[in-house]
Enzyme design. Structure first.
Site, PDB file in Angstrom:
ATOM      1  N   CYS A 187     -31.499 -58.503  32.159  1.00 29.36           N
ATOM      2  CA  CYS A 187     -30.493 -59.244  32.455  1.00 29.36           C
ATOM      3  C   CYS A 187     -29.716 -58.785  33.762  1.00 29.36           C
ATOM      4  O   CYS A 187     -29.361 -59.663  34.739  1.00 29.36           O
ATOM      5  CB  CYS A 187     -29.348 -58.676  31.398  1.00 29.36           C
ATOM      6  SG  CYS A 187     -29.090 -56.994  31.085  1.00 29.36           S
ATOM      7  N   GLY A 238     -33.819 -51.866  41.004  1.00 32.75           N
ATOM      8  CA  GLY A 238     -34.687 -52.541  42.584  1.00 32.75           C
ATOM      9  C   GLY A 238     -36.015 -52.802  42.303  1.00 32.75           C
ATOM     10  O   GLY A 238     -36.627 -53.879  42.644  1.00 32.75           O
ATOM     11  N   HIS A 246     -21.896 -56.379  32.684  1.00 31.47           N
ATOM     12  CA  HIS A 246     -22.176 -55.672  33.936  1.00 31.47           C
ATOM     13  C   HIS A 246     -21.484 -56.032  35.112  1.00 31.47           C
ATOM     14  O   HIS A 246     -21.347 -57.244  35.107  1.00 31.47           O
ATOM     15  CB  HIS A 246     -23.786 -55.560  34.252  1.00 31.47           C
ATOM     16  CG  HIS A 246     -24.578 -55.194  32.893  1.00 31.47           C
ATOM     17  ND1 HIS A 246     -24.545 -53.683  32.552  1.00 31.47           N
ATOM     18  CD2 HIS A 246     -25.636 -55.805  32.513  1.00 31.47           C
ATOM     19  CE1 HIS A 246     -25.618 -53.941  31.715  1.00 31.47           C
ATOM     20  NE2 HIS A 246     -26.160 -55.149  31.497  1.00 31.47           N
TER      21      HIS A 246
HETATM   22  P1  NAD Z   1     -31.323 -55.628  19.479  1.00 29.29           P
HETATM   23  O1  NAD Z   1     -31.598 -54.512  18.566  1.00 29.29           O
HETATM   24  O2  NAD Z   1     -30.287 -56.582  19.495  1.00 29.29           O
HETATM   25  O3  NAD Z   1     -32.526 -56.624  18.593  1.00 29.29           O
HETATM   26  C1  NAD Z   1     -33.861 -56.312  18.289  1.00 29.29           C
HETATM   27  C2  NAD Z   1     -34.230 -57.021  16.804  1.00 29.29           C
HETATM   28  O4  NAD Z   1     -35.587 -56.552  16.743  1.00 29.29           O
HETATM   29  C3  NAD Z   1     -33.494 -56.485  15.617  1.00 29.29           C
HETATM   30  O5  NAD Z   1     -33.102 -57.598  15.018  1.00 29.29           O
HETATM   31  C4  NAD Z   1     -34.189 -55.548  15.056  1.00 29.29           C
HETATM   32  O6  NAD Z   1     -34.104 -55.636  13.474  1.00 29.29           O
HETATM   33  C5  NAD Z   1     -35.785 -56.124  15.238  1.00 29.29           C
HETATM   34  N1  NAD Z   1     -36.660 -55.045  15.300  1.00 29.29           N
HETATM   35  C6  NAD Z   1     -36.743 -53.926  15.576  1.00 29.29           C
HETATM   36  N2  NAD Z   1     -37.840 -53.360  15.330  1.00 29.29           N
HETATM   37  C7  NAD Z   1     -38.892 -54.280  14.992  1.00 29.29           C
HETATM   38  C8  NAD Z   1     -40.370 -54.429  14.974  1.00 29.29           C
HETATM   39  N3  NAD Z   1     -41.035 -53.374  15.041  1.00 29.29           N
HETATM   40  N4  NAD Z   1     -40.807 -55.558  14.891  1.00 29.29           N
HETATM   41  C9  NAD Z   1     -39.781 -56.838  14.779  1.00 29.29           C
HETATM   42  N5  NAD Z   1     -38.618 -56.584  14.796  1.00 29.29           N
HETATM   43  C10 NAD Z   1     -38.132 -55.553  14.923  1.00 29.29           C
HETATM   44  O7  NAD Z   1     -32.256 -55.814  20.805  1.00 29.29           O
HETATM   45  P2  NAD Z   1     -31.967 -56.594  21.935  1.00 29.29           P
HETATM   46  O8  NAD Z   1     -30.717 -56.270  22.719  1.00 29.29           O
HETATM   47  O9  NAD Z   1     -32.132 -58.017  21.360  1.00 29.29           O
HETATM   48  O10 NAD Z   1     -33.090 -56.209  22.983  1.00 29.29           O
HETATM   49  C11 NAD Z   1     -34.352 -56.867  22.784  1.00 29.29           C
HETATM   50  C12 NAD Z   1     -35.113 -56.732  24.255  1.00 29.29           C
HETATM   51  O11 NAD Z   1     -34.103 -57.454  25.110  1.00 29.29           O
HETATM   52  C13 NAD Z   1     -35.194 -55.353  24.770  1.00 29.29           C
HETATM   53  O12 NAD Z   1     -36.444 -55.494  25.546  1.00 29.29           O
HETATM   54  C14 NAD Z   1     -34.068 -55.237  25.686  1.00 29.29           C
HETATM   55  O13 NAD Z   1     -34.192 -54.567  26.658  1.00 29.29           O
HETATM   56  C15 NAD Z   1     -33.985 -56.743  26.009  1.00 29.29           C
HETATM   57  N6  NAD Z   1     -32.672 -57.027  26.692  1.00 29.29           N
HETATM   58  C16 NAD Z   1     -31.436 -56.835  26.169  1.00 29.29           C
HETATM   59  C17 NAD Z   1     -30.361 -57.154  26.493  1.00 29.29           C
HETATM   60  C18 NAD Z   1     -28.786 -56.812  26.058  1.00 29.29           C
HETATM   61  O14 NAD Z   1     -28.299 -56.817  26.606  1.00 29.29           O
HETATM   62  N7  NAD Z   1     -28.765 -56.755  24.705  1.00 29.29           N
HETATM   63  C19 NAD Z   1     -30.247 -57.848  27.851  1.00 29.29           C
HETATM   64  C20 NAD Z   1     -31.553 -58.474  28.460  1.00 29.29           C
HETATM   65  C21 NAD Z   1     -32.692 -58.070  27.680  1.00 29.29           C
END
Ligand code: NAD
Length: 335
Positions: A139, A193, A218
């Site tokens: 993000c 970065g 952020h």
């Molecule tokens: P989250 O915890 O909200 O959601 C993850 C989901 O995956 C949950 O529903 C969980 O039950 C499921 N899960 C966990 N282990 C699993 C497995 N082994 N197999 C299948 N499902 C599984 O996480 P998120 O915030 O959506 O993050 C997901 C990705 O997106 C990460 O790489 C994170 O860094 C990235 N991301 C997050 C954000 C943010 O602010 N939340 C922003 C940008 C990118």
């Protein structure tokens, strides 16, 4: 061709990408995967998504709460063209996707090395055309690219310093922090970065980061040394022509991330999301060819349009990045 998209990991990012896919006319959700029951599992079923669990061992957990999965991830992969992996980092699904010949997109929590290719709609859409695996950058990185890429095209960039003031946790997250502290990342550069450089190749950028006790957004304080002369007005004019950037103004009462999120609630995207990057118009200043600005990132949603464009790039259903960006923007109601 209607691309069949599987969502593995129906959490913060997964549920938003699923909704966004359903708003496009050239792709559809083939199913969503969760490992354990939660309110989001009930929502997925209510929303009419075909529901799967990761492996057979997790089926009974869902049956106990009254949800009958239609199969496992492996079954879903057999009926999908591409999977959007929205699981937490390092879940190790790459081999399974390879075995099923399904294309895959990961999120910014994963390292670039996993795919050797990352994605940002503006800066490297073309490099992703027809590829099997990519990663939509985080993000924060997406936010930096949205404003830096047009600057690089128009003025050239000598160097960038970005200070990332990071939310401590997502609003739903009652476990993470800090709650009453300000926590610097002691490594320089912070990972942001180098992450930008995976999609804006060779950009001279340094970043530092600090986590603060806030959940909303952020905030970035960015300093850019430009190669060609610019003024605050020319920079604002450039960003005004660029999509996925939204101006906010302190002089109109938007003086913090709190008012931006209130504005997002008022303007009515689902979940009060703000997929555009909010830039303070009256915080843009140029002194001796150095540009100073502040931007705010809604971490839970800004990467959603990029995921949609990345699907089109990998599946090669739209070779022209501007057409994909326009199509995504129209469908999601973005500037
Ligand atoms: P989250 O915890 O909200 O959601 C993850 C989901 O995956 C949950 O529903 C969980 O039950 C499921 N899960 C966990 N282990 C699993 C497995 N082994 N197999 C299948 N499902 C599984 O996480 P998120 O915030 O959506 O993050 C997901 C990705 O997106 C990460 O790489 C994170 O860094 C990235 N991301 C997050 C954000 C943010 O602010 N939340 C922003 C940008 C990118």
């Amino acid at each position: 061709m209607t691309v069949k998209v599987a969502i593995n990991g129906y959490g913060t990012i997964g549920k938003r990408v699923a909704d966004a896919v359903m708003k496009q006319d050239d792709m559809t959700i083939s199913g969503v995967v969760k490992r354990r029951p939660s309110f989001e599992a009930f929502d997925a079923v209510k929303n009419g998504f075909k529901f799967f669990t990761t492996t057979q061992e997790f089926v009974s957990g869902f049956q106990e709460v009254g949800i009958q999965p239609q199969g496992t991830l492996t079954d879903l992969l057999a009926e999908s063209d591409i999977v959007i992996d929205c699981t937490p980092k390092k879940q190790g699904y790459k081999q399974l996707y390879e075995e099923h010949g399904v294309k895959a997109i990961w999120q910014g929590g994963e390292k670039h090395d996993l795919t050797g290719l990352s994605f940002n709609s503006f800066s490297n859409y073309e490099d992703n055309l027809g590829k099997d695996y990519s990663r939509v950058v985080s993000c924060n990185t997406t936010g930096l690219c949205r404003t830096l890429w047009p600057l690089q095209q128009e003025f050239g960039i000598e160097n960038v310093l970005g200070v990332m003031i990071r939310r401590g946790a997502d609003p739903w997250d009652s476990k993470t922090g800090p709650i009453n502290a300000i926590k610097p990342v002691l490594k320089v550069p912070s990972h942001h970065g180098p992450d930008v450089q995976t999609v804006m190749y060779g950009l001279p950028i340094q970043t530092t980061a600090v986590a603060v006790p806030s959940t909303l957004m952020h905030l970035h304080s960015v300093v850019v040394k430009l190669q060609k002369p610019a003024s605050a007005d020319t920079v604002i004019g450039l960003w005004d022509k660029t999509s996925r950037i939204l101006f906010v103004e302190g002089s109109k009462g938007i003086t913090s991330t709190a008012q931006i999120m209130e504005y997002a609630k008022d303007t009515g995207y689902k979940r009060s999301d703000l997929m555009e990057i909010a830039v303070w118009k009256d915080g843009v200043h140029v002194v001796d060819n150095t540009l100073y600005y502040y931007q705010a990132i809604h971490q839970e949603s800004d990467v959603v349009p990029e995921n949609i464009d990345c699907i089109r790039a990998l599946c090669n259903t739209e070779p022209d990045k501007w057409k994909s960006i326009e199509k995504t923007n129209q469908a999601l109601g973005l500037k």
